[in-house]
Design an enzyme around this catalytic site. Structure first.
Site, PDB file in Angstrom:
ATOM      1  N   LYS A   9       8.016   4.230 113.830  1.00 49.27           N
ATOM      2  CA  LYS A   9       7.880   4.080 112.378  1.00 49.27           C
ATOM      3  C   LYS A   9       6.484   3.533 112.037  1.00 49.27           C
ATOM      4  O   LYS A   9       5.755   3.088 112.931  1.00 49.27           O
ATOM      5  CB  LYS A   9       9.001   3.165 111.875  1.00 49.27           C
ATOM      6  CG  LYS A   9      10.408   3.754 112.101  1.00 49.27           C
ATOM      7  CD  LYS A   9      11.499   2.799 111.621  1.00 49.27           C
ATOM      8  CE  LYS A   9      12.878   3.406 111.785  1.00 49.27           C
ATOM      9  NZ  LYS A   9      13.961   2.491 111.296  1.00 49.27           N
ATOM     10  N   TYR A  49      17.023  10.697 106.199  1.00 57.91           N
ATOM     11  CA  TYR A  49      17.967   9.582 105.994  1.00 57.91           C
ATOM     12  C   TYR A  49      19.015   9.906 104.934  1.00 57.91           C
ATOM     13  O   TYR A  49      19.525   9.001 104.273  1.00 57.91           O
ATOM     14  CB  TYR A  49      17.192   8.319 105.603  1.00 57.91           C
ATOM     15  CG  TYR A  49      16.591   7.575 106.780  1.00 57.91           C
ATOM     16  CD1 TYR A  49      17.361   7.206 107.889  1.00 57.91           C
ATOM     17  CD2 TYR A  49      15.249   7.198 106.777  1.00 57.91           C
ATOM     18  CE1 TYR A  49      16.806   6.506 108.965  1.00 57.91           C
ATOM     19  CE2 TYR A  49      14.686   6.496 107.851  1.00 57.91           C
ATOM     20  CZ  TYR A  49      15.479   6.154 108.936  1.00 57.91           C
ATOM     21  OH  TYR A  49      14.928   5.454 109.991  1.00 57.91           O
ATOM     22  N   PHE A  57      19.450  -0.238  99.712  1.00 50.11           N
ATOM     23  CA  PHE A  57      18.110  -0.386 100.295  1.00 50.11           C
ATOM     24  C   PHE A  57      17.392   0.955 100.478  1.00 50.11           C
ATOM     25  O   PHE A  57      16.274   0.995 100.984  1.00 50.11           O
ATOM     26  CB  PHE A  57      18.169  -1.137 101.639  1.00 50.11           C
ATOM     27  CG  PHE A  57      19.035  -0.475 102.683  1.00 50.11           C
ATOM     28  CD1 PHE A  57      18.553   0.568 103.466  1.00 50.11           C
ATOM     29  CD2 PHE A  57      20.341  -0.913 102.899  1.00 50.11           C
ATOM     30  CE1 PHE A  57      19.334   1.178 104.426  1.00 50.11           C
ATOM     31  CE2 PHE A  57      21.149  -0.297 103.867  1.00 50.11           C
ATOM     32  CZ  PHE A  57      20.640   0.747 104.626  1.00 50.11           C
ATOM     33  N   ARG A  85      19.336   4.908 122.216  1.00 51.21           N
ATOM     34  CA  ARG A  85      19.624   3.888 121.207  1.00 51.21           C
ATOM     35  C   ARG A  85      19.788   2.503 121.822  1.00 51.21           C
ATOM     36  O   ARG A  85      19.409   1.499 121.231  1.00 51.21           O
ATOM     37  CB  ARG A  85      20.834   4.277 120.365  1.00 51.21           C
ATOM     38  CG  ARG A  85      20.427   5.249 119.251  1.00 51.21           C
ATOM     39  CD  ARG A  85      21.586   5.752 118.466  1.00 51.21           C
ATOM     40  NE  ARG A  85      22.250   4.755 117.649  1.00 51.21           N
ATOM     41  CZ  ARG A  85      21.952   4.485 116.363  1.00 51.21           C
ATOM     42  NH1 ARG A  85      20.964   5.106 115.773  1.00 51.21           N
ATOM     43  NH2 ARG A  85      22.658   3.597 115.680  1.00 51.21           N
ATOM     44  N   THR A  91      20.306  -2.163 115.306  1.00 49.74           N
ATOM     45  CA  THR A  91      19.562  -1.894 114.061  1.00 49.74           C
ATOM     46  C   THR A  91      18.858  -3.139 113.540  1.00 49.74           C
ATOM     47  O   THR A  91      17.677  -3.094 113.184  1.00 49.74           O
ATOM     48  CB  THR A  91      20.535  -1.366 112.982  1.00 49.74           C
ATOM     49  OG1 THR A  91      21.220  -0.231 113.503  1.00 49.74           O
ATOM     50  CG2 THR A  91      19.796  -0.984 111.706  1.00 49.74           C
ATOM     51  N   ARG A 102      13.352  -3.226 119.971  1.00 50.87           N
ATOM     52  CA  ARG A 102      13.458  -4.075 118.777  1.00 50.87           C
ATOM     53  C   ARG A 102      13.649  -5.541 119.154  1.00 50.87           C
ATOM     54  O   ARG A 102      13.114  -6.443 118.494  1.00 50.87           O
ATOM     55  CB  ARG A 102      14.611  -3.593 117.896  1.00 50.87           C
ATOM     56  CG  ARG A 102      14.332  -2.249 117.222  1.00 50.87           C
ATOM     57  CD  ARG A 102      15.599  -1.668 116.651  1.00 50.87           C
ATOM     58  NE  ARG A 102      15.389  -0.431 115.909  1.00 50.87           N
ATOM     59  CZ  ARG A 102      16.365   0.419 115.593  1.00 50.87           C
ATOM     60  NH1 ARG A 102      17.619   0.175 115.968  1.00 50.87           N
ATOM     61  NH2 ARG A 102      16.101   1.512 114.906  1.00 50.87           N
ATOM     62  N   ASN A 112      11.829  -2.324 111.600  1.00 50.82           N
ATOM     63  CA  ASN A 112      12.388  -2.368 112.957  1.00 50.82           C
ATOM     64  C   ASN A 112      11.785  -1.329 113.916  1.00 50.82           C
ATOM     65  O   ASN A 112      12.411  -0.923 114.889  1.00 50.82           O
ATOM     66  CB  ASN A 112      13.913  -2.308 112.912  1.00 50.82           C
ATOM     67  CG  ASN A 112      14.456  -1.025 112.308  1.00 50.82           C
ATOM     68  OD1 ASN A 112      13.688  -0.172 111.880  1.00 50.82           O
ATOM     69  ND2 ASN A 112      15.757  -0.878 112.288  1.00 50.82           N
ATOM     70  N   HIS A 115      13.004   4.680 115.411  1.00 48.37           N
ATOM     71  CA  HIS A 115      14.233   5.390 115.058  1.00 48.37           C
ATOM     72  C   HIS A 115      14.742   6.149 116.267  1.00 48.37           C
ATOM     73  O   HIS A 115      13.956   6.690 117.037  1.00 48.37           O
ATOM     74  CB  HIS A 115      13.968   6.396 113.929  1.00 48.37           C
ATOM     75  CG  HIS A 115      15.029   7.448 113.841  1.00 48.37           C
ATOM     76  ND1 HIS A 115      16.236   7.220 113.228  1.00 48.37           N
ATOM     77  CD2 HIS A 115      15.095   8.708 114.344  1.00 48.37           C
ATOM     78  CE1 HIS A 115      16.992   8.308 113.354  1.00 48.37           C
ATOM     79  NE2 HIS A 115      16.316   9.229 114.028  1.00 48.37           N
ATOM     80  N   GLU A 126      17.852  16.580 113.320  1.00 47.63           N
ATOM     81  CA  GLU A 126      16.563  15.918 113.110  1.00 47.63           C
ATOM     82  C   GLU A 126      15.426  16.665 113.811  1.00 47.63           C
ATOM     83  O   GLU A 126      14.322  16.787 113.271  1.00 47.63           O
ATOM     84  CB  GLU A 126      16.648  14.463 113.583  1.00 47.63           C
ATOM     85  CG  GLU A 126      17.574  13.637 112.677  1.00 47.63           C
ATOM     86  CD  GLU A 126      17.941  12.269 113.239  1.00 47.63           C
ATOM     87  OE1 GLU A 126      17.406  11.870 114.309  1.00 47.63           O
ATOM     88  OE2 GLU A 126      18.784  11.597 112.612  1.00 47.63           O
TER      89      GLU A 126
HETATM   90  P1  GTP Z   1      17.449   4.410 112.571  1.00 47.64           P
HETATM   91  O1  GTP Z   1      17.268   4.662 114.018  1.00 47.64           O
HETATM   92  O2  GTP Z   1      16.176   4.113 111.814  1.00 47.64           O
HETATM   93  O3  GTP Z   1      18.260   5.525 111.914  1.00 47.64           O
HETATM   94  O4  GTP Z   1      18.301   3.060 112.486  1.00 47.64           O
HETATM   95  P2  GTP Z   1      19.838   2.866 112.826  1.00 47.64           P
HETATM   96  O5  GTP Z   1      20.508   4.172 113.134  1.00 47.64           O
HETATM   97  O6  GTP Z   1      19.914   1.802 113.844  1.00 47.64           O
HETATM   98  O7  GTP Z   1      20.402   2.296 111.446  1.00 47.64           O
HETATM   99  P3  GTP Z   1      20.778   3.116 110.122  1.00 47.64           P
HETATM  100  O8  GTP Z   1      20.652   4.578 110.346  1.00 47.64           O
HETATM  101  O9  GTP Z   1      22.074   2.582 109.633  1.00 47.64           O
HETATM  102  O10 GTP Z   1      19.640   2.625 109.119  1.00 47.64           O
HETATM  103  C1  GTP Z   1      18.399   3.283 109.067  1.00 47.64           C
HETATM  104  C2  GTP Z   1      17.298   2.287 108.829  1.00 47.64           C
HETATM  105  O11 GTP Z   1      17.463   1.712 107.548  1.00 47.64           O
HETATM  106  C3  GTP Z   1      17.302   1.083 109.772  1.00 47.64           C
HETATM  107  O12 GTP Z   1      16.666   1.337 110.989  1.00 47.64           O
HETATM  108  C4  GTP Z   1      16.526   0.063 108.962  1.00 47.64           C
HETATM  109  O13 GTP Z   1      15.131   0.273 109.059  1.00 47.64           O
HETATM  110  C5  GTP Z   1      16.976   0.382 107.554  1.00 47.64           C
HETATM  111  N1  GTP Z   1      18.057  -0.524 107.171  1.00 47.64           N
HETATM  112  C6  GTP Z   1      19.336  -0.559 107.624  1.00 47.64           C
HETATM  113  N2  GTP Z   1      20.034  -1.535 107.040  1.00 47.64           N
HETATM  114  C7  GTP Z   1      19.170  -2.143 106.176  1.00 47.64           C
HETATM  115  C8  GTP Z   1      19.293  -3.219 105.250  1.00 47.64           C
HETATM  116  O14 GTP Z   1      20.354  -3.840 105.125  1.00 47.64           O
HETATM  117  N3  GTP Z   1      18.161  -3.537 104.537  1.00 47.64           N
HETATM  118  C9  GTP Z   1      16.995  -2.868 104.668  1.00 47.64           C
HETATM  119  N4  GTP Z   1      15.938  -3.236 103.936  1.00 47.64           N
HETATM  120  N5  GTP Z   1      16.846  -1.861 105.537  1.00 47.64           N
HETATM  121  C10 GTP Z   1      17.921  -1.497 106.273  1.00 47.64           C
HETATM  122 MG    MG Z   2      20.293   5.843 111.928  1.00 43.30          MG
END
Ligand code: GTP
Ligand code: MG
Length: 148
Positions: A9, A49, A57, A85, A91, A102, A112, A115, A126
């Site tokens: 990212k 996304y 958010f 992952r 996350t 992370r 974070n 992805h 994707e």
């Molecule tokens: P990705 O690998 O980026 O898809 O992350 P993930 O699969 O572990 O989590 P998810 O797909 O649920 O969320 C996508 C992204 O949204 C996360 O990696 C974070 O950067 C962001 N995100 C998730 N939860 C929150 C939140 O509560 N607040 C904020 N600001 N960002 C969030």
């Molecule tokens: Mg995700």
């Protein structure tokens, strides 16, 4: 063989962690199949996304993700979606274990670093979205030292 989409990212690119993240997947034994640095459009990020579109958010997430260039990759190998992952970590970096990307390099969930696709179906969706020209399907001789 299974494939996943991994992205560094904008914060990861800014902080010079591209090499570190590539290194972890390379030294684990996974095979690189595509790699591109790009500045994604908001439209592409919203598609990426789309499952999170109703989250409060979401606008903040799209702003963060379009704040600078990203580096996208396709990695191939046994169980690479789930294991990938695990290598990224939870996350929320406050829950990510030390030893994960992370867990080792960031603190806030909104920044974070990386992805990783959450299922083989998401991975193929994707990869189609980010790599319209496709990935490289090459046979690696080194595989015989990694897989029985
Ligand atoms: P990705 O690998 O980026 O898809 O992350 P993930 O699969 O572990 O989590 P998810 O797909 O649920 O969320 C996508 C992204 O949204 C996360 O990696 C974070 O950067 C962001 N995100 C998730 N939860 C929150 C939140 O509560 N607040 C904020 N600001 N960002 C969030
Ligand atoms: Mg995700």
């Amino acid at each position: 063989q299974e494939r996943t989409y991994i992205m560094v990212k904008p914060d990861g690119v800014e902080r010079g962690l591209v090499g570190e993240i590539i290194k972890r997947f390379e030294t684990k034994g996974y095979q690189l199949s595509a790699l591109e640095m790009m500045s994604p459009s908001k439209e592409l990020l919203e598609q990426h996304y789309i499952d999170l579109a109703s989250k409060p958010f979401f606008p903040k997430l799209i702003n963060y993700m379009s704040s600078g260039p990203v580096v996208g990759m396709v990695w191939k190998g046994k169980d690479v979606v789930k294991t990938g992952r695990k290598m990224l970590g939870a996350t929320n970096p406050l829950d990510s274990l030390p030893g994960t990307i992370r867990g080792d390099y960031c603190i806030d969930v909104s920044q974070n670093l990386c992805h990783g696709s959450d299922s083989t179906e998401s991975a193929e969706r994707e990869i189609g979205l980010w790599f319209t020209r496709g990935a490289i399907d090459w046979k690696r001789k080194y595989d015989s030292f990694i897989y029985e």
